[in-house]
Write a protein that holds these residues in place. Sequence first.
Motif, PDB file in Angstrom:
ATOM      1  N   ASN A  52     -12.290 -92.029  34.692  1.00 16.28           N
ATOM      2  CA  ASN A  52     -11.063 -91.127  34.974  1.00 16.28           C
ATOM      3  C   ASN A  52      -9.925 -92.016  34.789  1.00 16.28           C
ATOM      4  N   ASN A  57      -6.910 -91.270  32.130  1.00 10.92           N
ATOM      5  CA  ASN A  57      -5.803 -90.927  32.645  1.00 10.92           C
ATOM      6  C   ASN A  57      -4.512 -91.823  32.475  1.00 10.92           C
ATOM      7  N   THR A  75     -12.091 -85.201  22.934  1.00  4.92           N
ATOM      8  CA  THR A  75     -11.748 -86.358  23.787  1.00  4.92           C
ATOM      9  C   THR A  75     -11.024 -87.327  22.980  1.00  4.92           C
ATOM     10  N   ALA A  80     -10.652 -83.004  30.076  1.00  5.93           N
ATOM     11  CA  ALA A  80      -9.863 -84.140  30.474  1.00  5.93           C
ATOM     12  C   ALA A  80      -8.695 -84.205  29.374  1.00  5.93           C
TER      13      ALA A  80
END
Lengths: 235, 225
Positions: A60, A64, A225, B224
Amino acid sequence: MSVLSNVARWFADPAHWSGPDGIPQRLVEHVQISAESVAIGAVIALPIGIALGHYGRFGNLAINISNVGRALPSFGILVIAFQVFGLGSLPVLVALVALAIPPMITNSYVGLREVDPDVKEAARGMGYRELTQLVRVELPLAVPLVMAGIRTSAVQVVATATLAALIAGGGFGRYVVDGFAQQDYTKLFAGAVLVAALAMATELSLSAVERLLVPPGIQLQRTATAQRATTFKTA
Amino acid sequence: MAIGGFLDYVDPWVNWTWLSTHLPLFWAALQQHVALTAFAVVGGLVLSLPLGIAAHQWPSVRNPVLAVFGVIYTIPSLALFALLVPYTGLGVVTAEAGLIGYTVLILVRNILVGLEAVPQDVIDAADGMGYRPFARLVRVELPLALPAIFAGVRIATVTTIGLVTITALIGLGGLGQLINRGLIENFHTPLVVATVLSIALALIADLALIGVERLAVPWSRGTAA
């Protein structure tokens, strides 16, 4: 049309091709500070991204950090660096390195993470030790995304280096910022053309390097992604 | 503040007294920042949805759309604004034209990702149930693509909030105005507070969009970004 013909005349003027405010000198300044920032950023970011991706930890955080990077207003970061470090190239370098790091961490993390687990298991079964497996198997497979991260960072660093002219830096941004200040729209437009051309050249040349470095036989598969990891614009 | 000699005065990073008397300034800048961002993202979405759907249906549209907006996206914002100024002047039109140009690439890419990820089985099932192509698109494909579209909206919003500060150079800027003021006056407070507010605005907008997504698209699992 008069804008464009004035700009053409500006480019044809030999006075703009020599001296400290000439195009060659400004190009050297722009490329030098950008290259230094990307190189320093890569030395910091790639080991972190590669390690996180290899061990599959802090996913994460690795994803992020790009979002935090996108949230940083490059203009504010540059001016704050200017207030902290004063005149010179140091504030520009610090700000550009800070902006170069996030996409490289995210992309190299995603690249390592997306290596097929079967391939890693096969490598282990063939008796590869961990480091050999990373260097000989995982990294070659991750090259497309690691390179995409470097390219994304480099294009953004070149773009942000334009803003360095606001804090008395050099580079092509000088023409744009001085053009605005002097309301010299010819200089402004010519500077913008130079900045845009340099950004495009960075993008195209690094894409070419990327294609050269991809080991033959590897299919480029861009997952969602991975595609988002290369969507990064700060200036 | 007043303690210590006049010559010893060092500009603190945040002068709270000054800040407390100038809150309306920050409020106005924040409002302009949000308005510029919202217009750019909504405008980008209005353009991107038809473009993205067309690019998905027809491969001959796909490459030109991605190429044109890819080139625009690569042009640094300061240069793009400067290229537009002779034609659209200093102000909102130039700022929004540039900002929308950037959001379109982000959104189209994500719309394509979302539409392409719809499983063929689902499309076959919809066809078998008698959906016409348009109804299938609206009732089946777009809802399944929504999580990816939301991811695009989040990236576009956060990116735009950062880029709006640069429009300070063409007379707008939202919080960027205050950054510019800090630069010109060598005054830390507006610079630091506006930069922090810009970062906070971006992160809060991102979280708010995640919240909206959870409510509006319960079938998404927090894609995400």
